[in-house]
Write a protein that holds these residues in place. Structure first.
Motif, PDB file in Angstrom:
ATOM      1  N   HIS A  18       0.827  -1.212   0.000  1.00 40.52           N
ATOM      2  CA  HIS A  18       0.000   0.000   0.000  1.00 40.52           C
ATOM      3  C   HIS A  18       0.862   1.264   0.000  1.00 40.52           C
ATOM      4  O   HIS A  18       0.532   2.244  -0.685  1.00 40.52           O
ATOM      5  N   ALA A  19       1.946   1.266   0.745  1.00 35.83           N
ATOM      6  CA  ALA A  19       2.839   2.426   0.765  1.00 35.83           C
ATOM      7  C   ALA A  19       3.473   2.634  -0.608  1.00 35.83           C
ATOM      8  O   ALA A  19       3.593   3.775  -1.081  1.00 35.83           O
ATOM      9  N   LEU A  20       3.863   1.552  -1.258  1.00 36.56           N
ATOM     10  CA  LEU A  20       4.467   1.664  -2.584  1.00 36.56           C
ATOM     11  C   LEU A  20       3.454   2.110  -3.635  1.00 36.56           C
ATOM     12  O   LEU A  20       3.825   2.730  -4.629  1.00 36.56           O
ATOM     13  N   SER A  21       2.179   1.808  -3.410  1.00 36.26           N
ATOM     14  CA  SER A  21       1.154   2.226  -4.373  1.00 36.26           C
ATOM     15  C   SER A  21       0.997   3.739  -4.408  1.00 36.26           C
ATOM     16  O   SER A  21       0.522   4.292  -5.392  1.00 36.26           O
ATOM     17  N   ARG A  22       1.402   4.412  -3.358  1.00 37.62           N
ATOM     18  CA  ARG A  22       1.338   5.876  -3.331  1.00 37.62           C
ATOM     19  C   ARG A  22       2.485   6.505  -4.119  1.00 37.62           C
ATOM     20  O   ARG A  22       2.440   7.681  -4.452  1.00 37.62           O
ATOM     21  N   VAL A  23       3.504   5.708  -4.386  1.00 33.89           N
ATOM     22  CA  VAL A  23       4.658   6.206  -5.125  1.00 33.89           C
ATOM     23  C   VAL A  23       4.481   6.030  -6.624  1.00 33.89           C
ATOM     24  O   VAL A  23       4.697   6.948  -7.401  1.00 33.89           O
ATOM     25  N   GLY A  24       4.101   4.811  -7.038  1.00 33.06           N
ATOM     26  CA  GLY A  24       4.019   4.548  -8.471  1.00 33.06           C
ATOM     27  C   GLY A  24       2.933   3.563  -8.834  1.00 33.06           C
ATOM     28  O   GLY A  24       2.273   2.984  -7.974  1.00 33.06           O
ATOM     29  N   ASP A  25       2.774   3.347 -10.143  1.00 32.96           N
ATOM     30  CA  ASP A  25       1.741   2.458 -10.660  1.00 32.96           C
ATOM     31  C   ASP A  25       2.248   1.060 -10.950  1.00 32.96           C
ATOM     32  O   ASP A  25       1.484   0.203 -11.387  1.00 32.96           O
TER      33      ASP A  25
END
Length: 125
Positions: A18-25
């Motif tokens: 979830h944290a990585l989803s805020r960075v990229g697609d």
């Protein structure tokens, strides 16, 4: 590559996604000897995030399929929209899921996520 998560490890793994989803697609899975790296970069290549889970984080962690090929490191690129719903609700995962197994098959170019629940098994390719 084959790894097994249990209990609170599934919740922590989901929160990292979830944290990585805020960075990229896109989500990159990089199985290595020192652990499994989850990486993401935004479309402008101006932001980057990485979580490295050591083999001790997993109940079981093996790189058998990676060692057989000897073709260098394996990097799997997944679309975040397809991975995010699997780990969406951590409270329901805590109650119903006993174990999560993630397999990367180099021969068939597939990433398989299996959830072993109280009432059966759910798997996603």
């Amino acid at each position: 590559m084959n790894c097994v998560l249990e209990g609170n490890s599934i919740k922590a793994f989901g929160k990292a996604i979830h944290a990585l989803s805020r960075v990229g697609d896109e989500l990159w899975l990089d199985p290595m000897v020192k652990g499994l790296a989850l990486r993401s970069v935004n479309s402008a290549h101006s932001a980057y995030a990485c979580f490295l889970f050591s083999p001790l984080f997993f109940q079981q962690y093996s790189l058998d399929s990676v060692r057989e090929q000897d073709s260098g490191p394996i990097k799997c690129k997944l679309v975040m929209k397809s991975v995010l719903p699997l780990f969406r609700c951590s409270t329901s995962i805590e109650r119903s899921v006993k174990q999560c197994q993630i397999s990367v098959s180099t021969g068939s170019d597939r990433v398989i996520v299996q959830f072993f629940c109280r009432h059966g098994r759910k798997w996603h390719q």
